[in-house]
Design a protein around this motif. Structure first.
Motif, PDB file in Angstrom:
ATOM      1  N   GLN A  70      11.467  -0.614  -4.249  1.00  0.00           N
ATOM      2  CA  GLN A  70      10.261  -1.223  -4.367  1.00  0.00           C
ATOM      3  C   GLN A  70       9.340  -1.379  -3.066  1.00  0.00           C
ATOM      4  OE1 GLN A  70      11.296  -5.245  -5.691  1.00  0.00           O
ATOM      5  NE2 GLN A  70      13.234  -4.373  -6.516  1.00  0.00           N
ATOM      6  N   MET A  71       9.982  -1.185  -2.185  1.00  0.00           N
ATOM      7  CA  MET A  71       9.266  -1.087  -0.775  1.00  0.00           C
ATOM      8  C   MET A  71       8.519   0.403  -0.509  1.00  0.00           C
ATOM      9  SD  MET A  71      11.774  -2.445   2.259  1.00  0.00           S
ATOM     10  CE  MET A  71      11.816  -4.516   2.224  1.00  0.00           C
ATOM     11  N   ALA A  72       8.946   1.545  -1.069  1.00  0.00           N
ATOM     12  CA  ALA A  72       8.416   2.784  -1.167  1.00  0.00           C
ATOM     13  C   ALA A  72       7.161   2.399  -2.409  1.00  0.00           C
ATOM     14  CB  ALA A  72       9.257   3.778  -1.730  1.00  0.00           C
ATOM     15  N   GLU A  73       7.363   1.834  -3.116  1.00  0.00           N
ATOM     16  CA  GLU A  73       6.221   1.658  -4.052  1.00  0.00           C
ATOM     17  C   GLU A  73       5.054   0.451  -3.665  1.00  0.00           C
ATOM     18  OE1 GLU A  73       8.477   0.666  -7.805  1.00  0.00           O
ATOM     19  OE2 GLU A  73       9.235   2.943  -7.586  1.00  0.00           O
ATOM     20  N   GLY A  74       5.264  -0.134  -2.627  1.00  0.00           N
ATOM     21  CA  GLY A  74       4.589  -1.203  -1.800  1.00  0.00           C
ATOM     22  C   GLY A  74       4.944  -2.513  -1.637  1.00  0.00           C
ATOM     23  N   LEU A  75       6.017  -2.749  -1.999  1.00  0.00           N
ATOM     24  CA  LEU A  75       6.772  -4.167  -1.607  1.00  0.00           C
ATOM     25  C   LEU A  75       6.817  -4.303  -0.066  1.00  0.00           C
ATOM     26  CD1 LEU A  75       8.178  -6.817  -2.545  1.00  0.00           C
ATOM     27  CD2 LEU A  75      10.490  -5.542  -2.095  1.00  0.00           C
ATOM     28  N   GLU A  76       6.143  -5.483   0.294  1.00  0.00           N
ATOM     29  CA  GLU A  76       6.183  -5.712   1.970  1.00  0.00           C
ATOM     30  C   GLU A  76       7.402  -6.406   2.211  1.00  0.00           C
ATOM     31  OE1 GLU A  76       4.251  -4.100   4.206  1.00  0.00           O
ATOM     32  OE2 GLU A  76       3.281  -3.000   2.362  1.00  0.00           O
ATOM     33  N   GLU A  77       7.772  -7.397   1.536  1.00  0.00           N
ATOM     34  CA  GLU A  77       8.963  -8.135   2.336  1.00  0.00           C
ATOM     35  C   GLU A  77       9.642  -9.087   1.101  1.00  0.00           C
ATOM     36  OE1 GLU A  77       9.136 -10.616   5.847  1.00  0.00           O
ATOM     37  OE2 GLU A  77       8.472 -12.083   4.392  1.00  0.00           O
ATOM     38  N   ILE A  78      10.788  -9.028   1.185  1.00  0.00           N
ATOM     39  CA  ILE A  78      11.679  -9.848  -0.040  1.00  0.00           C
ATOM     40  C   ILE A  78      12.781 -10.660   0.655  1.00  0.00           C
ATOM     41  CG2 ILE A  78      12.949  -8.059  -0.349  1.00  0.00           C
ATOM     42  CD1 ILE A  78      13.126  -8.710  -3.208  1.00  0.00           C
TER      43      ILE A  78
END
Length: 113
Positions: A70-78
């Motif tokens: 998901q981070m590779a697809e743009g997610l910054e933080e979770i």
């Protein structure tokens, strides 16, 4: 006068953070721990260069892989854990070109503290 762009400066800066900070690259290899992380994690001094996935059960490994995707697809933080002791987040780290180079785990006190 200190060289504020030096690696030592950034180590000092992150060591001043009282909460654990652990950085892993996109292969889940631990590349950095601040002082608080060395003290927090079992065998903290020995984690550098280790595969973070090997420290987790299969469900957690799947979660880490999914979040990294998901981070590779743009997610910054979770937020990945929220309990009475602490909240744990995963935060994307990107280079100057915006490419994902890894992530770090960061902690916060529980809500209402």
């Amino acid at each position: 006068m200190n060289d504020f762009a030096s690696l030592a400066f950034f180590h000092d800066l992150l060591d001043s953070v009282k909460e654990p900070v652990l950085f892993a690259d996109t292969d889940h290899v631990v590349r950095y721990l601040n002082k608080a992380a060395v003290e927090f994690y079992p065998n903290g001094n020995n984690l550098l260069g280790c595969d973070l996935l090997e420290c987790h059960n299969e469900n957690s490994r799947k979660q880490l892989r999914d979040i990294l995707q998901q981070m590779a697809e743009g997610l910054e933080e979770i937020l990945i854990s929220d309990n009475e002791k602490r909240r744990l987040y995963m935060r994307a780290v990107r280079n100057g070109a915006g490419e994902l180079i890894g992530y770090f785990e960061r902690f916060e006190p529980p809500r209402g503290s």
